[in-house]
Design a protein around this motif. Structure first.
Motif, PDB file in Angstrom:
ATOM      1  N   GLU A 232      55.941  62.186  36.022  1.00  0.00           N
ATOM      2  CA  GLU A 232      54.777  61.070  36.173  1.00  0.00           C
ATOM      3  C   GLU A 232      53.787  61.251  34.979  1.00  0.00           C
ATOM      4  O   GLU A 232      53.104  60.451  34.562  1.00  0.00           O
ATOM      5  CB  GLU A 232      54.512  61.172  37.632  1.00  0.00           C
ATOM      6  N   ARG A 233      53.147  62.608  34.909  1.00  0.00           N
ATOM      7  CA  ARG A 233      52.102  62.867  33.994  1.00  0.00           C
ATOM      8  C   ARG A 233      52.421  62.733  32.789  1.00  0.00           C
ATOM      9  O   ARG A 233      51.825  62.145  31.711  1.00  0.00           O
ATOM     10  CB  ARG A 233      51.703  64.368  34.011  1.00  0.00           C
ATOM     11  N   PHE A 234      53.758  62.809  32.195  1.00  0.00           N
ATOM     12  CA  PHE A 234      54.175  62.623  30.951  1.00  0.00           C
ATOM     13  C   PHE A 234      54.522  61.175  30.790  1.00  0.00           C
ATOM     14  O   PHE A 234      54.643  60.729  29.571  1.00  0.00           O
ATOM     15  CB  PHE A 234      55.798  63.408  30.726  1.00  0.00           C
ATOM     16  N   GLY A 235      55.036  60.363  31.592  1.00  0.00           N
ATOM     17  CA  GLY A 235      55.220  58.748  31.519  1.00  0.00           C
ATOM     18  C   GLY A 235      56.640  58.729  31.388  1.00  0.00           C
ATOM     19  O   GLY A 235      56.939  57.482  30.855  1.00  0.00           O
ATOM     20  N   GLY A 236      57.435  59.393  32.141  1.00  0.00           N
ATOM     21  CA  GLY A 236      58.875  59.293  32.166  1.00  0.00           C
ATOM     22  C   GLY A 236      59.604  60.441  31.622  1.00  0.00           C
ATOM     23  O   GLY A 236      59.148  61.429  30.970  1.00  0.00           O
ATOM     24  N   ASN A 237      60.946  60.435  31.902  1.00  0.00           N
ATOM     25  CA  ASN A 237      61.759  61.708  31.528  1.00  0.00           C
ATOM     26  C   ASN A 237      62.638  61.370  30.283  1.00  0.00           C
ATOM     27  O   ASN A 237      63.674  60.845  30.530  1.00  0.00           O
ATOM     28  CB  ASN A 237      62.542  62.028  32.718  1.00  0.00           C
ATOM     29  N   LEU A 238      61.831  61.416  29.009  1.00  0.00           N
ATOM     30  CA  LEU A 238      62.534  61.088  27.963  1.00  0.00           C
ATOM     31  C   LEU A 238      63.750  62.055  27.681  1.00  0.00           C
ATOM     32  O   LEU A 238      63.599  62.948  27.674  1.00  0.00           O
ATOM     33  CB  LEU A 238      61.522  61.009  26.844  1.00  0.00           C
ATOM     34  N   ASN A 239      64.791  61.279  26.820  1.00  0.00           N
ATOM     35  CA  ASN A 239      65.689  61.943  25.957  1.00  0.00           C
ATOM     36  C   ASN A 239      64.995  62.815  24.798  1.00  0.00           C
ATOM     37  O   ASN A 239      63.985  62.606  24.119  1.00  0.00           O
ATOM     38  CB  ASN A 239      66.631  61.266  25.517  1.00  0.00           C
ATOM     39  N   ILE A 349      65.781  76.665  25.626  1.00  0.00           N
ATOM     40  CA  ILE A 349      64.826  76.304  24.616  1.00  0.00           C
ATOM     41  C   ILE A 349      63.312  76.420  24.900  1.00  0.00           C
ATOM     42  O   ILE A 349      63.096  75.604  25.820  1.00  0.00           O
ATOM     43  CB  ILE A 349      65.248  75.027  24.028  1.00  0.00           C
ATOM     44  N   ALA A 350      62.679  77.180  24.408  1.00  0.00           N
ATOM     45  CA  ALA A 350      61.046  77.273  24.689  1.00  0.00           C
ATOM     46  C   ALA A 350      60.374  76.226  24.004  1.00  0.00           C
ATOM     47  O   ALA A 350      60.590  76.124  22.741  1.00  0.00           O
ATOM     48  CB  ALA A 350      60.556  78.693  24.253  1.00  0.00           C
ATOM     49  N   MET A 351      59.776  75.404  24.458  1.00  0.00           N
ATOM     50  CA  MET A 351      59.316  74.169  24.090  1.00  0.00           C
ATOM     51  C   MET A 351      57.588  74.049  23.953  1.00  0.00           C
ATOM     52  O   MET A 351      57.075  74.841  24.935  1.00  0.00           O
ATOM     53  CB  MET A 351      59.669  72.745  24.855  1.00  0.00           C
ATOM     54  N   GLU A 352      57.213  73.273  23.033  1.00  0.00           N
ATOM     55  CA  GLU A 352      55.538  73.112  23.313  1.00  0.00           C
ATOM     56  C   GLU A 352      55.216  72.473  24.430  1.00  0.00           C
ATOM     57  O   GLU A 352      55.680  71.147  24.720  1.00  0.00           O
ATOM     58  CB  GLU A 352      55.024  72.608  22.207  1.00  0.00           C
ATOM     59  N   GLY A 353      54.543  72.728  25.497  1.00  0.00           N
ATOM     60  CA  GLY A 353      54.311  72.147  26.697  1.00  0.00           C
ATOM     61  C   GLY A 353      52.831  71.529  26.507  1.00  0.00           C
ATOM     62  O   GLY A 353      52.524  71.086  25.409  1.00  0.00           O
ATOM     63  N   ARG A 354      52.164  71.157  27.768  1.00  0.00           N
ATOM     64  CA  ARG A 354      50.776  70.642  27.581  1.00  0.00           C
ATOM     65  C   ARG A 354      49.896  71.576  26.990  1.00  0.00           C
ATOM     66  O   ARG A 354      49.716  72.794  27.474  1.00  0.00           O
ATOM     67  CB  ARG A 354      50.552  70.141  29.059  1.00  0.00           C
ATOM     68  N   SER A 355      49.132  71.385  26.114  1.00  0.00           N
ATOM     69  CA  SER A 355      48.127  72.138  25.627  1.00  0.00           C
ATOM     70  C   SER A 355      46.839  71.268  25.206  1.00  0.00           C
ATOM     71  O   SER A 355      46.857  70.046  25.209  1.00  0.00           O
ATOM     72  CB  SER A 355      48.670  72.669  24.144  1.00  0.00           C
ATOM     73  N   LYS A 356      45.691  72.070  24.977  1.00  0.00           N
ATOM     74  CA  LYS A 356      44.366  71.364  24.773  1.00  0.00           C
ATOM     75  C   LYS A 356      44.285  71.270  23.447  1.00  0.00           C
ATOM     76  O   LYS A 356      44.710  71.873  22.510  1.00  0.00           O
ATOM     77  CB  LYS A 356      43.473  72.635  25.232  1.00  0.00           C
ATOM     78  N   ALA A 357      43.807  69.936  23.112  1.00  0.00           N
ATOM     79  CA  ALA A 357      43.580  69.479  21.939  1.00  0.00           C
ATOM     80  C   ALA A 357      42.155  69.627  21.589  1.00  0.00           C
ATOM     81  O   ALA A 357      41.189  69.808  22.348  1.00  0.00           O
ATOM     82  CB  ALA A 357      44.101  68.046  21.550  1.00  0.00           C
ATOM     83  N   GLN A 358      41.545  69.321  20.478  1.00  0.00           N
ATOM     84  CA  GLN A 358      40.205  69.177  20.294  1.00  0.00           C
ATOM     85  C   GLN A 358      39.589  68.092  20.861  1.00  0.00           C
ATOM     86  O   GLN A 358      38.477  68.120  21.468  1.00  0.00           O
ATOM     87  CB  GLN A 358      39.917  69.127  18.463  1.00  0.00           C
ATOM     88  N   ARG A 359      40.279  66.996  21.024  1.00  0.00           N
ATOM     89  CA  ARG A 359      39.933  65.985  21.784  1.00  0.00           C
ATOM     90  C   ARG A 359      40.924  65.621  23.031  1.00  0.00           C
ATOM     91  O   ARG A 359      42.013  65.190  22.499  1.00  0.00           O
ATOM     92  CB  ARG A 359      39.321  64.808  21.301  1.00  0.00           C
ATOM     93  N   GLY A 360      40.523  65.946  24.341  1.00  0.00           N
ATOM     94  CA  GLY A 360      41.877  65.491  25.274  1.00  0.00           C
ATOM     95  C   GLY A 360      42.843  66.644  25.235  1.00  0.00           C
ATOM     96  O   GLY A 360      42.761  67.879  24.916  1.00  0.00           O
TER      97      GLY A 360
END
Length: 453
Positions: A232-239, A349-360
């Motif tokens: 839900e946070r991501f906006g769908g379970n994309l391929n 597979i180790a993936m980049e998850g949710r991370s802090k950006a300079q904005r948002g």
């Protein structure tokens, strides 16, 4: 003998590693490669050496100057851009299809029409250039569909739709918003199938075909099905290009292997050799679906090893890869004997998850993801567990850092699927990606149900 593997991802690292196991091979060049190779045993002792060259003519020059005996092109993009043609023009032995032949992957409509013509089973489909006509079609057919970009899209050009609104949104994203660039100028709308995915591979040498008597289970969705909060946070379970894999597939049997070869592989290869007249030398990857009624369908054909499928199949394969590849180049596949060990393998597979950006915030792979996160915990990985590096770079202060969405593969083996799976999960939990914008919180993520479902 010397081998050069062209590529930079996990599949390419795995190819280089497998060639390094051959007693015939005393040097493997990895171009352009990635710096993760320097953190592996074969990289540390110089058996595998990174060569940061991308230009095709420079690659040919390097091969001549260093007397490289074989080049293996691991990924679809350099194949479509004509690297094999450049190498062959320079008299360099290479494994992979020529540029003309890559359209069997890069043009879905071409391949779907071929399969339909020769009677190989595949879902019902239609091809569209006009988004309005495509939308009108999905409003009227009455069943669920999959919307596919016609061209190459790094394994992410497929959107699975639950209803008409999903399908219309997918058409807009691919054809109007151009999220896959020019690959979305045409789309294929295909009947959605339910069942079990099978990844099946065959080697071709221009005369013979050698189907691998083994197959794997790939996992495409970004999240586990029950991870509703993240979906839900991501906006769908994309391929995705793949989030994990295991081998052997739970459905592997002589009966099913024979059926796949008879119904799908042989008719396709016959068309390639005898109708098209192609001297195809390389790999064909058949993405298949077996539905609850035991009906087989082809949903894609690719011109290279799968990623992450190759990472587990290569561990299962005991036959010397260099011997297979030389047989491909010399038209001798009929002399190769396949040998498979009796172990199970799991790739997480180790993936980049949710991370802090300079904005948002960065949503993480397969959406926008952060880069430059220090990778910790690799020195804690157990002996016998293999790390294949993909989206990594090196920083003179941090050491190895993240650079892509799919960062690395953790591959473990065991006497049972349960043992391989438990070992893989135990080891991936030791790795952390430090989010420098968020007090070094761990921003790595991985799926928790690989090998379970």
């Amino acid at each position: 003998m010397k081998v050069l593997v062209y590529g930079s991802g996990g599949r390419d690292h795995c190819l280089a590693d497998k060639y390094g196991d051959s007693p015939h091979v005393d040097k493997v060049y990895f171009a352009p490669g990635n710096p993760g190779i320097l953190y592996t045993p074969k990289g540390k002792r110089g058996l595998i050496e990174r060569v940061p060259i991308r230009d095709f003519n420079e690659i040919a020059k390097f091969c001549k100057e260093n007397r490289v005996d074989l080049v293996d092109v691991g990924s679809e993009n350099p194949l479509e851009e004509g690297l094999i043609d450049v190498l062959e023009a320079n008299g360099i032995r290479a494994i992979g299809p020529r540029r003309e032949y890559v359209k069997i992957e890069s043009d879905r409509a071409f391949t779907d029409d071929m399969l339909f013509r020769i009677g190989v089973p595949k879902p019902q489909y239609r091809v569209f250039r006009d988004p309005d006509k495509a939308k009108e079609y999905v409003k009227n057919i009455g069943y669920q569909v999959v919307v596919k970009a016609n061209g190459l899209a790094a394994g992410k050009g497929v959107i699975v739709c639950d209803d008409v609104d999903d399908a219309i949104d997918a058409i807009d994203r691919i054809m109007v918003k151009k999220i896959f660039g020019s690959s979305g100028e045409r789309i294929v709308i295909e009947e959605r199938k339910y069942g079990t995915e099978i990844s099946f591979f065959a080697y071709l040498d221009g005369r013979h075909v050698m189907p691998l008597k083994m197959f794997a289970q790939d996992y495409k969705p970004a999240f586990d099905p029950d991870d509703t909060e993240e979906i839900e946070r991501f906006g769908g379970n994309l391929n995705t290009g793949g989030t994990g894999c295991y081998c052997p597939h739970r459905l592997v049997s002589p009966w099913l292997i024979n059926r796949i070869i008879k119904e799908i592989v042989n008719p396709t290869v016959n068309e390639i050799y005898n109708t098209f007249g192609w001297e195809y030398r390389g790999v064909l990857y058949f993405g298949l679906n077996l539905d609850p009624y035991n009906h087989l369908d082809v949903f894609e054909i690719n011109v290279r090893h799968g990623d992450p499928e190759w990472e587990v199949i290569s561990r299962k394969l005991s036959t010397d890869l260099f011997e297979i590849s030389m047989a491909v180049c010399e038209g001798r596949l009929d002399n190769i004997r396949q040998v498979w060990n009796d172990r199970y393998y799991v790739d997480l597979i180790a993936m980049e998850g949710r991370s802090k950006a300079q904005r948002g915030w960065n949503k993480g792979y397969p959406g926008r993801y952060g880069k430059g996160h220090k990778i910790e915990g690799l020195n804690q990985i157990e002996r016998g567990v293999v790390i294949y590096f993909a989206g990594v770079d090196e920083d003179h202060q941090k050491g190895l850092i993240t650079f892509g969405g799919r960062v690395l593969h953790v591959v473990s083996g065991g006497k049972s699927l349960e043992e391989a799976r438990e070992r893989a999960y135990r080891n991936i939990s030791k790795i952390r990606f430090l989010d420098h914008n968020n007090n070094n919180q761990n921003c790595m993520r991985y799926r928790k149900t690989i090998g379970f479902l």
